[in-house]
Design an enzyme around this catalytic site. Structure first.
Site, short mmCIF file in Angstrom:
data_model
loop_
_atom_site.label_atom_id
_atom_site.label_comp_id
_atom_site.label_asym_id
_atom_site.label_seq_id
_atom_site.Cartn_x
_atom_site.Cartn_y
_atom_site.Cartn_z
N THR A 85 104.33 91.56 -141.59
CA THR A 85 103.47 92.75 -141.61
C THR A 85 102.59 92.75 -142.84
OG1 THR A 85 104.94 94.12 -140.27
CG2 THR A 85 103.46 95.27 -141.77
N THR A 259 107.51 91.11 -158.21
CA THR A 259 108.51 90.10 -158.53
C THR A 259 108.97 89.39 -157.26
OG1 THR A 259 109.26 91.41 -160.42
CG2 THR A 259 110.76 89.71 -159.60
N CYS A 350 109.00 96.89 -133.04
CA CYS A 350 108.29 97.79 -133.95
C CYS A 350 107.77 99.03 -133.23
CB CYS A 350 107.14 97.06 -134.63
SG CYS A 350 107.71 95.66 -135.63
#
Length: 402
Positions: A85, A259, A350
């Site tokens: 996504t 990160t 989804c």
């Protein structure tokens, strides 16, 4: 309290997510050590000390392995993301905006940029396309034919001088139709347009090679091939204009801040390598199961294959079966099969909580009444012939349930 899935439950929803495979679990195991032991593996890949350098080395090793498996020319063409996504969003916003800026720098002046997507894309492409439209882009949603394919002729017909980006998925998660991405990319490039493909469903099910395809960008997700959830990748061909979508600390060479998930990258690399290595044999095995299931369901009164998938067809994914069931809604079918120990779906996970018929089915001309009875069975690495035989045996009782 966490619900426990029965040991004999038959999972047939691989298009939604695949179970974690052994290779990925083993690759991530060192990163799961708690406390002080984790320092050896769990450092921040952007830190300069020894744990940070070790994490960076592991991250770059995963990047090299995935890039090689996907056919990328250089490891730095791969950007790690949180999943497909994010990769799709980054591709549409990053490529479209950068292409517009490049044209204006070249003297194009003020123009209304044009983006083309297929009408059967995942919402991870359609929603960003709608946002671009709200921001002043013109968006064309090119329709597939009844079999679920975007033809090169259909794409060529909608391109114009202001088109900056085309995005067409490699394989559809509901119908299983595999698009001619190499031909579509050539059409786009002949018009001077960038080409992106969402290859999430294709990996491990059909040959994947970004260089052979000739695409400028491609999206991938680990969990579709038995890797961990929460990590994916965007391939961006070297020298392709791209504006960073996620801003912050400048990680991933400034193209995706945040990160990095080193443990996830290690699992992702192991899963991709396994998927690519096993793909030829798995395609043959799964296609035989697909054909057997299609034949059984087509012979069942009130059940109709959504598309005509010929036995042995390589034009459709080998692991997806999609049918329409008369007089029953998808939710009812899913729950009835679930009660009998089978996990199936009505389409994209989804949008599983939406009461609206699938936009994919509407795009290929399926009426709303028929689309409400959609049923998708999708298979993978741990699916056996016995699983399919047992599912076939359950179809009659499920449909006749009073």
């Amino acid at each position: 309290m966490v619900a426990k899935v029965p040991d004999n439950y038959v999972y047939l929803d691989y298009a939604a997510t695949a179970p974690l495979i052994e290779e990925a679990a083993q690759a991530m195991a060192p990163y799961m050590q708690p406390g002080r032991a984790n320092i050896a593996y769990g450092g921040n890949a952007n830190s300069l000390h020894v744990p940070g350098r070790a994490a960076f080395a592991a991250l770059e090793d995963a990047r090299r392995r995935i890039a090689r498996s996907l056919g990328a020319q250089r490891p730095d063409e791969l950007i790690f993301t949180s999943g497909a996504t994010e990769a799709d969003n980054a591709a549409l916003f990053g490529l479209a905006n950068a292409a517009v800026a490049a044209r204006r720098r070249a003297g194009a002046g003020d123009f209304t940029p044009h983006v083309v997507v297929s009408a059967i894309e995942h919402d991870a492409v359609l929603a960003p396309a709608k946002r671009l439209e709200q921001q002043g882009f013109r968006v064309t949603r090119v329709a597939p034919n009844r079999a679920g394919f975007i033809t090169p002729e259909a794409l060529a017909a909608v391109l114009d001088a202001n088109t900056v980006l085309v995005s067409v998925m490699t394989a559809n998660s509901e119908l299983g139709s595999i698009q001619p991405v190499a031909e579509l990319a050539k059409v786009a490039h002949a018009a001077g347009v960038l080409f992106h493909t969402d290859a999430t469903q294709a990996l491990g099910k059909t040959p994947v090679d970004v260089r052979t395809w000739g695409c400028d960008a491609a999206s991938f997700s680990a969990h579709k091939v038995g890797g961990p959830k929460g990590i994916g990748a965007l391939y961006v061909k070297a020298r392709t204009p791209f504006d960073a979508y996620l801003l912050g600390g400048g990680q991933e060479a400034g193209r995706r801040s945040g990160t990095q998930n080193v443990a996830g990258a290690a699992g992702f690399a192991a899963a991709v390598e396994a998927a690519q290595a096993n793909q030829p044999a798995e395609t043959q095995r799964l296609a035989a199961l697909r054909d057997k299931l299609y034949a059984a369901l087509a012979a069942t009164p009130g059940v109709h294959p959504t598309v005509d998938v010929a036995p042995g067809s390589t034009e459709y994914l080998p692991n997806i079966v999609h049918v329409l069931v008369d007089a029953l809604e998808s939710e009812t079918l899913i729950l009835r099969f679930d009660m009998r120990g089978f996990g199936v779906s009505g389409g994209s996970a989804c949008s599983s909580h939406s009461l609206e018929p699938s936009h994919v089915l509407r795009a290929v001309g399926i009426g709303d009444d028929a689309a409400h009875g959609a049923l998708r069975i999708s298979m993978g690495r741990y699916t056996t012939e016995a699983d399919i035989d047992n599912f076939i045996a359950a179809v009659g009782p499920v449909l006749d349930w009073e």
